[in-house]
Enzyme design. Sequence first.
Site, short mmCIF file in Angstrom:
data_model
loop_
_atom_site.label_atom_id
_atom_site.label_comp_id
_atom_site.label_asym_id
_atom_site.label_seq_id
_atom_site.Cartn_x
_atom_site.Cartn_y
_atom_site.Cartn_z
N LYS A 197 21.21 -14.54 -11.13
CA LYS A 197 22.30 -13.88 -11.85
C LYS A 197 23.46 -14.84 -12.15
O LYS A 197 24.08 -14.75 -13.20
CB LYS A 197 22.84 -12.73 -11.00
CG LYS A 197 22.10 -11.41 -11.21
CD LYS A 197 22.71 -10.65 -12.37
CE LYS A 197 22.16 -9.24 -12.45
NZ LYS A 197 22.59 -8.54 -13.66
N ARG A 198 23.74 -15.75 -11.22
CA ARG A 198 24.91 -16.60 -11.43
C ARG A 198 24.71 -17.61 -12.55
O ARG A 198 25.65 -18.28 -12.96
CB ARG A 198 25.29 -17.31 -10.13
CG ARG A 198 24.28 -18.29 -9.59
CD ARG A 198 24.66 -18.69 -8.17
NE ARG A 198 23.75 -19.67 -7.63
CZ ARG A 198 23.91 -20.98 -7.74
NH1 ARG A 198 24.93 -21.46 -8.43
NH2 ARG A 198 23.04 -21.82 -7.20
#
Length: 479
Positions: free
Chosen positions: A250-251
């Site tokens: 996600k990051r």
Amino acid sequence: MSTTERVRFAPSPTGYLHIGGVRTALFNWLWARKSGGAFVLRIEDTDQERSTDESRRVIIDSMTWLGLDWDEGPGKGGEYGPYTQMERLAIYREHAEKLIAERKAYRCTCTKEQLEAAREALKAKDPKATFRYPGTCREANHPRDSRHVVRFRAPTEGVVTYDDMVFGTVTTPNNAQQDFVLLRTDGVPLYNFGAVVDDLTMKVSLVARGRDHMVNTPPQILLYEAFGASAPRFAHLPMMLAQSGEKLSKRHGAVSVEEYRTGGFSPVALLNYLVRFGWSHGDQEVFSRDEMIAAFGWEHCNKSDGKFDPKKLLAINFEHLRQERLTPYAEYKRNVQTFLHARGLPNVDSQKLDLAIPKIREKARTYVEAADMLDYFFRDELVVDEKAAAKFLVQANAPLLREAADLVASVTEWSEAALEAAFTGWLASKNLQIKDVAQPARVALSGRTASPGIYETIHVLGQPTAVKRLRDGAARAER
């Protein structure tokens, strides 16, 4: 090529559907469709702390949106169900008891505290040593009513060798294994045992998954051998990494299917990008769904991990949206309407939309961009970019905008050609060029500095709206 090929995708409902998982699902789905076999969707929900009904719904919705239809699984049924692991606990227990009866597995009553003490003792003796279960209960024959886990009696000699359809021959010595746990004390299987029992009872003939699962393949093959069964074929796929070389998460940006769905991507374009991630077909970059099925084969998969490239995905999506053969007009229009609705424009005029779409289709890279480019055509109250207004809706331009409004009001034949002819004559009479009026008119008509051509924009807006906006723009310029 087998006509009875059975493949599966087995996600865990512990969050969103990751695009890395979609790539795995896609390769399996393509092979099922190419071989005329079956694509099985199985929900591996044994992580009860993290598994949720909402995550399960997201998986189902995402797979449906992508068009990766399954032949057996949730909502479809099938003769090898249930297709959710927590509904299959009796099946795992039955298979575990069979292995225990044949002395290929055993009950282990060692507690977590005992194992942790043994691990700490080993660490104190040799800090670099890797702890392996010491076989404490191997010959203990604990009764069925004892509190126990079930462990596999792993062989200590020999090797496991298999031919991977991507990586070729892979050999692992059995002394690299330990007596791994099959069932926890609550009867829930650990990954390797649950996967093998499910694949065995569901008659899966090919297991295709990420390269990170290669560590699981040798113990799984040992389990197949213990059951006296032939293992399926295996195909391990290269990993999808972030630009930094780390595992994609996600990051690093959008990685869930839902983000691409709400971001206005075509599901086929997303699949098109993912199919080229670890597989190639000559120099072809852009594929329809049918072309992917026809061209797919394991022989063109490669071993090298790749880095996820959002810009490349966006470029593929743009190709899909602008090409009629990849996205038929009716589909394009339907999806644009959905995104216009999301912008607060639920009931746009269908005929006007048919006029407007061709003006932006060659520029919009996503449906979100398309809806944004179309927005001002359908909004009653124009939203004006304040910086654009400050630059172009100035007092010096007010007379030009009023004359342009009167000119548009005087046009009797409503067509782009008629508008262009009227403007050409008017500009010539004033010794002006279109560039002298284009930007003030564009801001007055659209509220922004970028739009299709002035004649195109006026034609799509329609005479009453175009005239009103030009006059409103002149009034604002006079303030």
